[in-house]
Design a protein around this motif. Structure first.
Motif, short mmCIF file in Angstrom:
data_model
loop_
_atom_site.label_atom_id
_atom_site.label_comp_id
_atom_site.label_asym_id
_atom_site.label_seq_id
_atom_site.Cartn_x
_atom_site.Cartn_y
_atom_site.Cartn_z
N CYS A 37 7.84 60.79 15.17
CA CYS A 37 6.31 60.61 16.24
C CYS A 37 5.36 61.75 14.88
O CYS A 37 5.66 62.24 14.03
CB CYS A 37 6.94 61.25 17.53
N THR A 38 4.34 60.48 14.65
CA THR A 38 3.10 61.32 14.34
C THR A 38 2.21 60.57 15.23
O THR A 38 1.82 59.72 16.39
CB THR A 38 3.32 60.58 12.86
N THR A 39 0.63 61.39 14.88
CA THR A 39 -0.72 61.90 15.87
C THR A 39 -1.50 61.60 13.86
O THR A 39 -1.23 62.38 13.14
CB THR A 39 -1.55 63.24 16.58
N ARG A 40 -1.97 60.54 14.11
CA ARG A 40 -3.20 59.96 12.70
C ARG A 40 -4.63 60.26 13.49
O ARG A 40 -4.10 59.35 14.93
CB ARG A 40 -2.55 59.00 11.97
N VAL A 41 -5.53 60.45 13.00
CA VAL A 41 -7.31 60.38 13.65
C VAL A 41 -7.62 59.47 12.44
O VAL A 41 -7.46 60.23 11.49
CB VAL A 41 -7.59 61.45 13.74
N ILE A 42 -7.94 58.39 12.57
CA ILE A 42 -8.77 57.11 11.79
C ILE A 42 -10.12 56.84 11.99
O ILE A 42 -9.79 55.97 13.30
CB ILE A 42 -7.61 56.36 11.17
N ARG A 43 -10.79 56.86 11.20
CA ARG A 43 -12.14 56.50 11.86
C ARG A 43 -12.68 57.21 12.82
O ARG A 43 -13.37 55.83 13.70
CB ARG A 43 -11.69 54.92 11.51
N GLY A 44 -12.00 58.34 13.50
CA GLY A 44 -12.25 59.20 14.57
C GLY A 44 -11.59 58.17 15.69
O GLY A 44 -11.78 59.26 17.14
N ALA A 45 -10.45 58.24 15.88
CA ALA A 45 -10.46 57.94 16.91
C ALA A 45 -8.61 57.60 16.59
O ALA A 45 -7.93 58.50 15.33
CB ALA A 45 -9.66 55.70 16.38
N CYS A 46 -7.43 58.38 17.92
CA CYS A 46 -6.45 59.60 17.53
C CYS A 46 -5.63 58.24 17.73
O CYS A 46 -5.38 57.17 18.91
CB CYS A 46 -5.59 60.25 18.47
N PHE A 47 -4.43 58.12 17.30
CA PHE A 47 -3.10 57.27 17.08
C PHE A 47 -1.75 57.93 17.23
O PHE A 47 -1.87 58.43 16.68
CB PHE A 47 -3.24 56.47 16.25
N ASN A 48 -1.09 57.58 18.37
CA ASN A 48 0.24 58.19 18.86
C ASN A 48 1.51 56.73 18.26
O ASN A 48 1.16 56.38 19.59
CB ASN A 48 0.23 58.85 20.13
N LEU A 49 1.53 57.21 16.71
CA LEU A 49 2.86 56.34 16.13
C LEU A 49 3.74 57.35 15.63
O LEU A 49 4.26 57.75 16.81
CB LEU A 49 1.46 55.61 15.62
N TYR A 50 4.29 55.97 15.15
CA TYR A 50 5.17 56.40 14.71
C TYR A 50 5.68 56.31 13.23
O TYR A 50 5.27 54.85 12.95
CB TYR A 50 6.89 56.33 14.72
N ASP A 51 6.55 57.57 12.15
CA ASP A 51 6.11 56.69 10.52
C ASP A 51 7.29 55.84 10.41
O ASP A 51 8.45 55.84 11.60
CB ASP A 51 6.44 57.97 9.85
N ALA A 52 7.65 55.38 9.28
CA ALA A 52 8.57 54.13 8.95
C ALA A 52 9.67 54.82 8.91
O ALA A 52 11.00 54.30 9.30
CB ALA A 52 8.57 53.46 8.20
N GLY A 53 10.26 56.28 7.97
CA GLY A 53 11.19 56.21 7.67
C GLY A 53 11.11 57.90 7.87
O GLY A 53 9.97 58.19 6.45
N ARG A 54 12.30 58.07 7.83
CA ARG A 54 12.57 60.09 7.21
C ARG A 54 13.82 59.98 6.09
O ARG A 54 14.82 58.53 6.42
CB ARG A 54 12.86 61.45 7.92
N LYS A 55 13.83 60.84 4.87
CA LYS A 55 14.90 60.81 3.91
C LYS A 55 15.14 62.35 3.58
O LYS A 55 14.22 63.25 3.34
CB LYS A 55 14.69 60.13 2.75
N GLU A 56 16.67 62.81 3.83
CA GLU A 56 17.29 64.58 3.77
C GLU A 56 15.95 65.18 4.63
O GLU A 56 14.96 66.39 4.12
CB GLU A 56 17.28 64.45 1.80
N GLY A 57 15.60 64.66 5.76
CA GLY A 57 14.76 65.51 6.69
C GLY A 57 13.23 65.44 6.78
O GLY A 57 12.62 66.09 7.32
N LEU A 58 12.92 64.58 5.20
CA LEU A 58 11.15 64.78 5.19
C LEU A 58 10.28 63.28 5.10
O LEU A 58 11.28 62.04 4.81
CB LEU A 58 10.71 65.38 3.15
N PRO A 59 9.68 63.07 5.55
CA PRO A 59 8.96 62.37 5.76
C PRO A 59 8.89 61.24 4.44
O PRO A 59 9.07 61.54 3.04
CB PRO A 59 7.54 62.37 5.59
N HIS A 60 9.57 60.07 4.16
CA HIS A 60 9.49 59.59 3.31
C HIS A 60 8.59 57.83 2.95
O HIS A 60 8.16 57.60 2.20
CB HIS A 60 11.50 58.71 2.79
N PHE A 61 8.59 56.65 4.43
CA PHE A 61 7.40 56.25 4.90
C PHE A 61 6.51 56.71 5.70
O PHE A 61 7.43 57.42 7.13
CB PHE A 61 8.40 54.62 4.69
N GLY A 62 5.45 56.45 5.65
CA GLY A 62 4.76 56.37 6.45
C GLY A 62 3.94 55.92 7.29
O GLY A 62 5.16 54.94 8.04
#
Length: 414
Positions: A37-62
Motif C-alpha cells: 500500500c502506498t499513498t502518493r500526492v501527484i499534482r495536488g491530488a492524493c492517490f491510495n494505490l499499491y506499489d508493484a513489488g518488494r524485494k527483501e522487505g524493501l520497495p523494488h518496483f513503484g
C-alpha cells in the motif's frame, strides 16, 4: 479436437477442497498486499494505490499502471478501480517527448524515473491505454452514479481512444516511437514482456505485438460502451469496423503457418516466431466468434509445449533464448495463469483451465513472488519476493473457479 468444458456445476468434493485452499491462500495474499500500500500526492491530488513489488522487505518496483490496471481486471474491486482510473487519467500523456516516450493519450508505464542511455521509461508501454479503457468500461456501467469522478475522466478517456486510433493501420495496432518523435524507446520491448523478444534484442519498428492486438480489440469494444456515456464523438460504425478488421488481421497477418501458431510479433517486415504464452493469454480478450475453430485447436495443441505442473511457461523449451529462469522467456508468471484460465473458460479449453490451477501449488509453496522457475526437478521463486499481481492471483482464480462451478462465470472484459 478442443476439449469440452468439464461440468463443475455440481460442485465436486475436489472443487470444494480446492476452493478452501484458494480462499486460505487469498487471505494470506490480502495481508501481504498491505505491505504494498502506498499513498502518493501527484499534482495536488492524493492517490491510495499499491506499489508493484518488494524485494527483501524493501520497495523494488513503484507505481506501474499496467500492474494496477491488470489487478483491477483481476479483482474488480471498485475502490481500487476508481483510484487507478483517476491516477491513469491524471498522468496520461499530453505532449510528444522523445526521451520518455510520452505522446497524447498514452498511459504511463511507470511513475518513478528510470534512465538508460539518455532515455526514460515513463511511457514505455504500448497497451496501458487499452487497459485503462477496459477498466473504465467495466467500472462505469456498475458505478455510473460516481459523478465526482466522471467529469475529470472524460478528456483522459477521449485521449486514450484517440491514441488507439492513431496507432491502428490496416487492421494492426503498430507500436511506433515516431509518434513521440523518437527512433526507439528505452525498453527493449513495450508490452508486458518488456525484457526483449526472442532473437531480437533491438527492434526495427514499427512493431505489432500479437497479444496487444487482442487487447486493442477488447479496448475498442470498451470504447464503444464508453461512447454511449461520454459522447466523445467517435464514430460507432468506424469502431465496429475496426474491431472486425483487427480480429481478421490476427489470423491473416499474425499467424505463423509453419509453426501453426500465432506470431509473437511482427517487427516491421520481420516475423518474430515462437511458442509463447501470448497465444493463450490473448484468448481472454477475444470473444468466441473471433477465433476460428481450427486456430483455437492449433493454439491448444501448440501450447502443450508450455505446460508444467504449476501452469504455463511464458515461452517453450528448445527455442532461441529459452531458459527456465529467463525473466520472460521460460519462467512461469502467476498472474498470467489467471488470464490463461479466463481465456480457457471463455473458449472451452477445459484441459488448459485445469492446468492453470497448478499455480495454487506454487503459490502455497513460495508465497507471492514475481515469477516461478521450474527446471523439471525443483520449483524456485524469482524476481520480487512480493509482487502485486501475483498476490491478486488466488482471489482472482478463486472467483473464476467459483463462478464456473456455480454456472455464473463472467466471460468478458468489455
Amino acid at each position: 479436437m478442443v476439449d469440452e468444458v468439464v461440468d463443475h456445476s455440481s460442485g465436486s468434493m475436489d472443487d470444494q477442497d480446492l476452493l478452501f485452499r484458494i480462499d486460505r491462500l487469498a487471505a494470506r495474499a490480502k495481508e501481504a498486499m498491505r505491505g504494498l500500500c502506498t499513498t502518493r500526492v501527484i499534482r495536488g491530488a492524493c492517490f491510495n494505490l499499491y506499489d508493484a513489488g518488494r524485494k527483501e522487505g524493501l520497495p523494488h518496483f513503484g507505481l506501474f499502471p499496467r500492474d494496477l490496471l491488470t489487478v483491477c481486471l483481476m479483482l474488480k474491486e471498485p475502490a481500487l478501480m476508481r483510484e487507478t482510473i483517476a491516477f491513469s487519467v491524471a498522468t496520461i500523456g499530453q505532449r510528444r517527448d522523445p526521451q520518455s516516450g510520452e505522446e497524447p493519450g498514452r498511459v504511463l508505464h511507470e511513475w518513478d524515473r528510470v534512465e538508460r542511455d539518455g532515455r526514460l521509461s515513463h511511457y514505455n508501454a504500448a497497451e496501458t491505454s487499452q487497459l485503462l479503457l477496459l477498466v473504465a468500461g467495466q467500472y462505469l456501467p456498475l458505478h455510473g452514479s460516481d459523478r465526482g469522478l466522471l467529469p475529470d475522466l472524460a478528456e483522459g478517456l477521449r485521449l486514450a481512444g484517440r491514441y488507439l486510433l492513431r496507432h491502428i493501420e490496416a487492421g494492426l495496432f503498430w507500436e511506433d516511437p515516431r509518434h513521440c518523435r523518437a527512433s526507439r524507446y528505452m525498453a527493449y520491448a513495450t508490452y508486458w514482456k518488456d525484457s526483449h523478444l526472442p532473437g531480437r534484442k533491438s527492434l526495427a519498428y514499427p512493431v505489432a505485438y500479437t497479444l496487444v492486438q487482442a487487447q486493442t480489440v477488447a479496448a475498442l469494444r470498451a470504447l464503444l460502451t464508453l461512447e454511449s456515456t461520454f459522447r466523445f464523438g467517435f464514430s460507432v460504425e468506424q469502431l465496429e469496423e475496426l474491431v472486425s478488421e483487427m480480429v481478421g488481421a490476427i489470423w491473416e497477418r499474425l499467424w505463423d503457418d509453419r509453426a501453426d501458431f500465432p506470431l509473437i510479433a511482427l517487427d516491421k517486415d520481420v516475423r518474430v516466431s515462437g511458442i509463447s504464452s501470448d497465444a493463450l493469454h490473448m484468448l481472454a480478450y477475444l470473444e468466441p466468434p473471433d477465433v476460428p475453430p481450427a486456430m483455437l485447436e492449433a493454439i491448444a495443441r501448440g501450447s502443450q509445449r508450455l505446460e508444467t505442473r504449476y501452469g504455463y511457461r511464458t515461452y517453450a523449451p528448445d527455442q532461441p533464448d529459452y531458459a527456465p529462469e529467463h525473466y520472460h522467456l521460460g519462467s512461469i508468471w502467476p498472474y498470467e495463469q489467471f488470464f490463461i484460465a479466463k481465456g480457457a473458460l471463455r473458449h472451452g479449453l477445459a484441459e488448459v483451465f485445469e492446468r492453470t490451477l497448478g499455480i495454487i501449488d506454487g503459490l502455497e509453496a513460495h508465497g507471492f513472488p514475481e515469477l516461478l522457475v521450474w527446471d523439471g526437478k525443483a520449483l524456485t521463486a524469482g524476481g520480487c519476493d512480493l509482487q502485486l499481481w501475483s498476490a491478486a492471483c488466488p482471489q482472482a482464480i478463486g472467483d473464476l473457479l467459483r463462478g464456473h462451478v456455480s454456472g455464473n462465470a463472467e466471460d468478458t472484459f468489455s
